[in-house]
Design an enzyme around this catalytic site. Sequence first.
Site, short mmCIF file in Angstrom:
data_model
loop_
_atom_site.label_atom_id
_atom_site.label_comp_id
_atom_site.label_asym_id
_atom_site.label_seq_id
_atom_site.Cartn_x
_atom_site.Cartn_y
_atom_site.Cartn_z
N LYS A 13 0.82 -1.22 0.00
CA LYS A 13 0.00 0.00 0.00
C LYS A 13 0.86 1.26 0.00
O LYS A 13 0.61 2.19 -0.75
CB LYS A 13 -0.93 0.04 1.23
CG LYS A 13 -1.94 -1.07 1.30
CD LYS A 13 -2.88 -0.91 2.49
CE LYS A 13 -2.20 -1.03 3.85
NZ LYS A 13 -1.68 -2.36 4.20
N ARG A 88 -9.18 0.73 9.42
CA ARG A 88 -8.63 -0.60 9.61
C ARG A 88 -9.61 -1.51 10.34
O ARG A 88 -9.27 -2.64 10.65
CB ARG A 88 -7.35 -0.50 10.44
CG ARG A 88 -6.11 -1.00 9.68
CD ARG A 88 -4.93 -0.69 10.53
NE ARG A 88 -3.75 -1.40 10.18
CZ ARG A 88 -2.69 -0.84 9.57
NH1 ARG A 88 -2.74 0.40 9.17
NH2 ARG A 88 -1.62 -1.56 9.35
N ARG A 127 11.79 -5.76 4.55
CA ARG A 127 11.60 -4.32 4.34
C ARG A 127 12.60 -3.47 5.13
O ARG A 127 12.86 -3.74 6.30
CB ARG A 127 10.17 -4.01 4.81
CG ARG A 127 9.65 -2.69 4.45
CD ARG A 127 8.17 -2.78 4.32
NE ARG A 127 7.50 -2.75 5.64
CZ ARG A 127 6.21 -2.51 5.77
NH1 ARG A 127 5.45 -2.30 4.72
NH2 ARG A 127 5.67 -2.50 6.96
N ARG A 160 11.78 -1.77 10.73
CA ARG A 160 10.77 -1.40 11.73
C ARG A 160 10.67 -2.49 12.78
O ARG A 160 10.71 -3.67 12.45
CB ARG A 160 9.41 -1.25 11.04
CG ARG A 160 9.13 0.15 10.56
CD ARG A 160 7.93 0.22 9.66
NE ARG A 160 6.73 -0.40 10.22
CZ ARG A 160 5.55 -0.37 9.60
NH1 ARG A 160 5.42 0.25 8.43
NH2 ARG A 160 4.49 -0.93 10.13
N ARG A 171 0.41 -9.11 13.61
CA ARG A 171 -0.20 -8.11 12.72
C ARG A 171 -1.10 -8.78 11.70
O ARG A 171 -2.17 -8.28 11.38
CB ARG A 171 0.89 -7.28 12.01
CG ARG A 171 1.58 -6.33 12.97
CD ARG A 171 2.81 -5.73 12.37
NE ARG A 171 2.54 -4.88 11.22
CZ ARG A 171 3.44 -4.61 10.27
NH1 ARG A 171 4.64 -5.14 10.33
NH2 ARG A 171 3.12 -3.80 9.30
P1 AMP Z 1 1.34 0.41 9.14
O1 AMP Z 1 2.50 1.30 8.93
O2 AMP Z 1 0.16 0.81 8.30
O3 AMP Z 1 1.68 -1.05 8.98
O4 AMP Z 1 0.86 0.60 10.67
C1 AMP Z 1 1.72 0.29 11.74
C2 AMP Z 1 0.95 0.15 13.04
O5 AMP Z 1 0.29 1.37 13.33
C3 AMP Z 1 -0.16 -0.89 13.04
O6 AMP Z 1 0.33 -2.20 13.28
C4 AMP Z 1 -1.04 -0.38 14.16
O7 AMP Z 1 -0.48 -0.66 15.44
C5 AMP Z 1 -0.97 1.13 13.96
N1 AMP Z 1 -2.04 1.61 13.06
C6 AMP Z 1 -1.91 2.07 11.79
N2 AMP Z 1 -3.09 2.43 11.27
C7 AMP Z 1 -4.02 2.18 12.24
C8 AMP Z 1 -5.43 2.33 12.32
N3 AMP Z 1 -6.17 2.80 11.30
N4 AMP Z 1 -6.04 1.97 13.48
C9 AMP Z 1 -5.33 1.51 14.53
N5 AMP Z 1 -4.01 1.33 14.51
C10 AMP Z 1 -3.34 1.66 13.39
#
Ligand code: AMP
Length: 214
Positions: A13, A88, A127, A160, A171
Amino acid sequence: MNIVLFGPPGVGKGTQSDNLVNELGITHFAMGDILREAVKEGTALGLKAKTYMDSGKLVPDALVIGMIEARIMDPEVTGGFLLDGFPRNVSQAEALASMLEKHGESIDRVVFMDAPEAMLLKRLSGRLICRACGFGFHRHYSPPRKEGRCDRCSGELYQRDDDKEEVIGQRLEVYGEQTRPLLEYYKALPAFRRLDASGEMTAVYAELMKAVKN
Ligand code: AMP
């Protein structure tokens, strides 16, 4: 044009969004990046969010909904936006629908990107991200020219914490339980498009562009 992009972690994404927003001239809101920024700045919200993020869980809705609303409704955001990583879960999707309605906006496209789990695991575990500019690399698919350094700004590359194997499983589980049900929520909408994101990056981008334009 307002776009929502959703799908499992590691599906691409972020990478695809970066190209898409440049080409369409719209604003990119990546919820994960917004949260990581808050963590880095050490804000009260960031400190609260960190424990959830480190363990691969979703940050509570009350925190993320307010953060995204403030950005979407910023009067400086003109020409549309792309949401990546928000919503999400179904309650975030409902909150998004009501905040957009309140401000006379709507979603023009909801694109669901999907790929097999084995591929997601491979993409996530390799990554690498630049600490300085945030640009993404991959140990196998798009390695940096110089090991450990960003091609664009020479910044230091890091993995990360939540891309480490122990957290990836959690996740993906959270995705299956909370985010994948968005498919049921969105699939009947005329704006909905489904995309096979298992191919090579440029091929997926071409399909994404078609999904957005047609
Ligand atoms: P990402 O970079 O999109 O993989 O997001 C990393 C982490 O941020 C996720 O594993 C969640 O802990 C938190 N996170 C990101 N977007 C959301 C969301 N819309 N709602 C809740 N937690 C989020």
